[in-house]
Structure formats: C-alpha cells, structure tokens
Design an enzyme around this catalytic site. Structure first.
Site, PDB file in Angstrom:
ATOM      1  CB  SER A  13      -1.049   0.042   1.347  1.00 24.13           C
ATOM      2  OG  SER A  13      -1.854   0.781   1.478  1.00 24.13           O
ATOM      3  CG  ASP A  72      -5.452  -3.662  -4.636  1.00 23.04           C
ATOM      4  OD1 ASP A  72      -5.839  -2.224  -3.768  1.00 23.04           O
ATOM      5  OD2 ASP A  72      -3.923  -3.803  -3.690  1.00 23.04           O
ATOM      6  CG  HIS A 169      -5.138  -2.839  -0.760  1.00 23.18           C
ATOM      7  ND1 HIS A 169      -4.258  -2.257  -0.856  1.00 23.18           N
ATOM      8  CD2 HIS A 169      -5.408  -2.299   0.774  1.00 23.18           C
ATOM      9  CE1 HIS A 169      -3.404  -1.258  -0.666  1.00 23.18           C
ATOM     10  NE2 HIS A 169      -4.013  -1.209   0.398  1.00 23.18           N
TER      11      HIS A 169
END
Ligand SMILES: *[C@@H]1O[C@H](CO)[C@@H](O)[C@H](O)[C@H]1NC(C)=O
Ligand SMILES: *[C@@H]1O[C@H](CO)[C@@H](O)[C@H](O)[C@H]1NC(C)=O
Ligand SMILES: *[C@@H]1O[C@H](CO)[C@@H](O)[C@H](O)[C@H]1NC(C)=O
Ligand SMILES: *[C@@H]1O[C@H](CO)[C@@H](O)[C@H](O)[C@H]1NC(C)=O
Ligand SMILES: *[C@@H]1O[C@H](CO)[C@@H](O)[C@H](O)[C@H]1NC(C)=O
Ligand SMILES: *[C@@H]1O[C@H](CO)[C@@H](O)[C@H](O)[C@H]1NC(C)=O
Ligand SMILES: *[C@@H]1O[C@H](CO)[C@@H](O)[C@H](O)[C@H]1NC(C)=O
Length: 491
Positions: A13, A72, A169
C-alpha cells in the site's frame, strides 16, 4: 548496507510507494555499493510520465516489481483525477469507512477513468514505471509496457466489477503463496487445444492467469458475454503487442551490433588519420591538425566520419530511452567498451570543431555548454561498470584517457589571456588557482602516461599552453603591487 551485495526493499500500500522512493534513493546514491531490487504490493501510482521516462532513461525499470492483485483498488485509485486530489493526504483509511454504496461508486469512477485512459491512450497525470506482476487466484503475469499495464489494470478490474471489496488489497500473502505453487505446478491449461503453437498457448495461459480468458468468465448480471469476449480479445491483442515488443528489443540489439560493425571502418579511418597526424612533420598532433585543417579531402572525410559516428550513437541512445533495447544493454561489455573507445577517439575532434568554429565565443566553453549528451551518458556507463585499471602504464596511451583534456587546455589558454586584463584581485587569484590546478593535473596525467603522444607534440595546443604559462609565471611578480594576495603563488 556495507556488508551485503544486494538489498531488497519492499512494502504494501502506501508502504509500497515509500519502498519505491527508498529504492530510488539507493539507486541514486549507493548504486555502486550494492544492487537494489524493490518489490511493492498494492502500491498506489507514484509518478507522472516524466518520472516514468526518467526511470527508463536511468535504466532502473528492471529494479522495480509492483505486485497488483486482480481487484485491488489502491494501485488504480489515482487514475481518477478527483480521487487523486482527495486522497493526497496519503491515507487510504477513508476507503474502509465508505458505505457499500459509496464503495461501489468509487470503483465505478476509477474504472471509468481507467477505461478512458486505456482506450484513447490519453494522458493521465500518473504513469506506471517498472514491471507489474498481475496476480489472480489462477496465476500471475508479468508485464513492463506502460500502456499494457494500464490496459490490464482496467480489464482485470472490469472483470471483477461486482467485487468492490477491499479484500484484494489485504490478501497479498494468499496471492503470493498461490503464485508460488502455480509456478512449480505442471499446469495443463483450460484452453485445451494442444495443437496450438506454444506462442498461442502462452498467450492463452496468460489471459487465463489474468482471469480474463473468455471461456473462463463466470457469467454475472453486470456485463454481457459479448462484452467479455471483446475484453478478452482486447487483452489478447495487447499481450501480443507487448510480447512482440520484447522480441523486438533483442532484434534491435542484434541490429545495432550489425550497425556497429558497419561503422567500424569509419572509426578505423579516424585512427589512421590520428596516426598520420601524430607522425607528421608539423608536429601539431591529432587535435590541432584537425582544428586547423585546411580544405583537404582527408580532413573533410574525417569530419564526415565524425558526424556519422555521432548519428549512430545518438540513434542508439534514442532507442535505449524509448525502451526499445534490453534492460541490461548499457551493462554489456561490448557496448560499454565500444562507447568508451568511441568517446576517447572522437570527442577530441568534437572539441576541435567547437573551438575551430569559435562556438566558445557564442555559447561559452565546451565543457559547460558544448558537450553532447551522449558523452555524459557514456561517462556514466563506463564509471558504473568499469573496474578501475590502476596498473601503471609503461607506454603512452593510444588515446588520452580524459576525453575532455583538450577542452581543458582551451579553457586554460583562454584564462591566460583574460587574466592579464583582470582588475579584481579575487577573480585574478581564482583564475590563477584554476590554471595552476589544470597544470598540475595535466602533469600528473603525463607522468602516468595517461595521455596519447599528440599531447606532447611540439606544436600542440598543450605545448603552447606550457610556453604561455611559463611566460606568464615569469611576469607574475609585476602584478604584485596591484594584487598583494598573489604572494602565495610567487616562489
Ligand atoms: C511531472 O511532475 C513534475 C513534478 O511535479 C513536473 O515538473 C513535470 O512537468 C511533470 N511532467 C508531466 C509530463 O506532466
Ligand atoms: C456517501 O456519499 C455521500 C455523497 O456522495 C455522502 O453524503 C455520504 O456521507 C457518504 N457516506 C459515507 C458513509 O461515506
Ligand atoms: C470478491 O473477492 C473476494 C476475495 O478475492 C472473494 O472471496 C469473493 O468471492 C469475490 N466475490 C465475487 C462476487 O466475485
Ligand atoms: C504434466 O501433465 C501432463 C498432463 O496433464 C502429463 O502428461 C505430463 O506427464 C506431466 N509432466 C510432468 C513432468 O509431470
Ligand atoms: C485447435 O487449433 C487448431 C489450430 O489453431 C484449429 O485448427 C482447431 O480448430 C482448434 N480446435 C479446437 C477444438 O478449438
Ligand atoms: C609549427 O606549426 C607551424 C605552422 O602552424 C609551422 O610553421 C612550424 O614549422 C611548426 N613547428 C614545428 C617545430 O614543426
Ligand atoms: C560490467 O558489469 C557486468 C556485471 O556487473 C560484467 O559482467 C561486465 O564484464 C562489466 N563490463 C565491464 C566493461 O566492466
């Protein structure tokens, strides 16, 4: 850092974006110490087109691998301009707090933007760089072509439009585990047509791994089967194009090798010219002979060769920066050595031409204002990849090892003229220091036999410099009443 040969930097991320930045820092500052590889998971896009081009130009794309799972949203988020702005506070926590309805809305907005960008090839303010590893439950596919990355970011999300969850994610560990097993598994792919060529089979397998093979898509209420068929064809074409590009890189590389052998005679002619100048009765040497050449056929020919060689190397750099050559091209010994050899032989001619035409009066001195970009690039290739050769020379080099030597001579001679009319003591002393420094460096190079014999020719610019410098030094004390600070230079 000091004991290891390679460093792997990784993050997920926002952490992935930070990992990329850290890797870039390493590449800028520590690259000679260790090799760096950066692997990100679900990282948001980091830079724009210029950023991506810079990474290609530096030949760093191969150092980055971005893992992106099928649905994602984070790596895709910034392609929607409004969202890129809204989330500039650098937290994706807000996504977790969206209502289901707003989440679906978010996915739609991002998908639509990606669709527009991938179809019309229109510019986005963000641009992929490095390789992308697309992971699904069925496998993984790695691509490094920017347009294809955007296309696949779009198509893989499109196929999962219903699934506006954030699980993708969060689930990278699972994907990686699976990809790992799939890698070693003996897969018989679903395409089922074993009479296909291995090329076709590879494409089919890739589509399947991406989850966009037409026959594998579960029908849902959202998109019609027709549309899916279309997407699958779209992805197939894009994959084929990218694959061709990969092959083209090797072909281009091979063609350049042929090109290099074709221009070798031009280089050889310049070498003969150099040898004949160095042996000539006027004792001017290679550099000054070319600089002061008359309207001879031979001088004309050598100048043409100089220009043609420059064109060859410029076109090579264009290809390199357009990502049309293999990643490690600039590290291959053949090219590192050929470019260095070219630079040492031909750059003195470029300098001679520059000063012959009085360009230094128009644009300023060569080193600052006239040096072609290709030479700076070759400097870098050489310094990055060469193990220094400290072994002492017993004979003079065939080419002066500092290809800018003559530009430095010209600057020093120019200073010797300007210093005589300088009225400011500080500037006077600065010039004096610069000339002294050049003189010392040149002497050291000569002592180490790092120059070719033309430097020492009786009538060369360098020999003239030495005479002018001696003369000036003998007059230096005349300046002392005006500039008491030059005491240190009088011995
Ligand atoms: C990319 O971003 C940099 C820094 O903000 C900017 O200087 C540059 O002009 C941008 N390039 C493009 C193509 O938008
Ligand atoms: C969803 O979006 C609407 C406006 O589009 C906003 O008023 C509402 O607060 C949002 N709900 C959540 C839970 O973010
Ligand atoms: C959405 O994705 C999650 C995680 O990948 C998966 O478990 C789920 O089945 C998917 N749902 C749909 C409708 O595809
Ligand atoms: C791979 O699978 C095929 C059929 O699925 C089988 O015929 C073949 O023997 C397998 N090869 C290996 C090395 O296991
Ligand atoms: C398999 O591929 C071959 C050649 O591409 C084609 O002629 C044949 O019709 C295909 N068979 C099936 C079942 O798709
Ligand atoms: C140096 O060059 C000039 C012409 O530029 C020539 O007249 C002179 O003879 C040359 N000197 C020597 C030592 O060859
Ligand atoms: C450049 O580096 C590569 C690998 O690091 C090495 O194989 C190659 O021989 C080097 N070439 C030169 C000219 O030093």
């Amino acid at each position: 850092m000091n004991t290891s040969k390679s460093v792997v930097i990784t993050g997920r991320s926002i952490g992935g974006a930070i990992a990329s930045l850290l890797a870039l820092w390493f590449l800028c500052h520590r690259r000679t110490i260790c090799s760096v590889i950066c692997i990100t998971f679900g990282s948001p896009m980091l830079g724009n087109e210029s950023f991506s081009r810079a990474i290609l130009q530096q030949r760093w794309a191969g150092n980055f691998c971005h893992v992106v799972s099928q649905h994602d949203i984070v790596p895709r988020l910034f392609f929607a301009p409004s969202i890129a702005l809204a989330s500039s506070s650098c937290s994706f926590q807000f996504i977790h707090h969206l209502s289901e309805e707003n989440k679906t809305q978010l996915f739609r907005v991002v998908l639509d933007s990606l669709g527009v960008i991938s179809q019309s090839e229109c510019k986005s303010s963000f641009c992929p760089s490095g390789s992308y590893l697309f992971c699904t439950n069925r496998g993984a596919v790695c691509v490094d072509n920017g347009m294809l990355v955007i296309k696949l970011l779009y198509l893989t999300l499109l196929n999962g439009l219903l699934n506006s969850s954030l699980e993708d994610h969060l689930g990278y560990a699972d994907f990686i585990q699976k990809a790992h097993w799939q890698f070693i598994e003996n897969r018989s792919f679903m395409g089922g047509n074993l009479s296909k060529s291995s090329y076709e089979a590879g494409i089919t397998l890739a589509l399947e791994s991406l989850g966009i093979a037409s026959h594998k898509i579960k029908t849902n209420n959202f998109a019609s089967t027709d549309k899916q068929e279309l997407n699958s064809e779209d992805a197939k074409e894009a994959l084929k194009k990218a694959k061709k590009l990969g092959r083209t890189r090797n072909l281009n590389s091979a063609n350049l090798a042929i090109g290099l052998s074709k221009i070798n005679p031009l280089r050889a002619q310049i070498e003969w010219y150099k040898a004949s100048c160095d042996n000539s009765g006027d004792q001017m040497g290679y550099y000054d002979s070319f600089k002061q050449r008359g309207a001879s056929k031979r001088g004309f020919k050598v100048n043409m060769n100089r220009i043609k060689l420059g064109q060859f190397w410029d076109s090579l750099i264009d290809k390199l920066e357009a990502n049309e050559l293999p990643y490690d091209f600039h590290k291959r010994e053949k090219w590192v050595c050929a470019s260095q050899f070219y630079k040492l032989l031909v750059e003195p001619l470029d300098i001679a031409e520059y000063y012959r035409n009085g360009m230094h009066r128009v644009k300023g001195h060569y080193m600052q204002h006239g040096r072609e970009r290709r030479y700076k690039i070759f400097d870098k290739w050489w310094s990055e990849n060469s193990t220094d050769h400290p072994n002492a020379r017993s004979r003079f080099a065939s080419s002066t090892q500092d290809s800018c030597f003559w530009a430095k001579v010209e600057e020093a001679r120019d200073r010797l003229i300007k210093i005589r009319t300088e009225g400011d003591e500080r500037k006077f002393i600065k010039m004096l220091k610069d000339i002294t420094k050049f003189d010392q460096n040149a002497r050291r190079m000569i002592e180490n036999k790092e120059v070719s014999p033309d430097v020492l020719a009786k009538n060369s610019s360098y020999s003239l410099f030495i005479e002018e410098w001696k003369e000036f030094q003998s007059q230096l004390q005349l300046f002392q009443p005006q500039f008491p600070g030059i005491q240190q230079f009088l011995s």
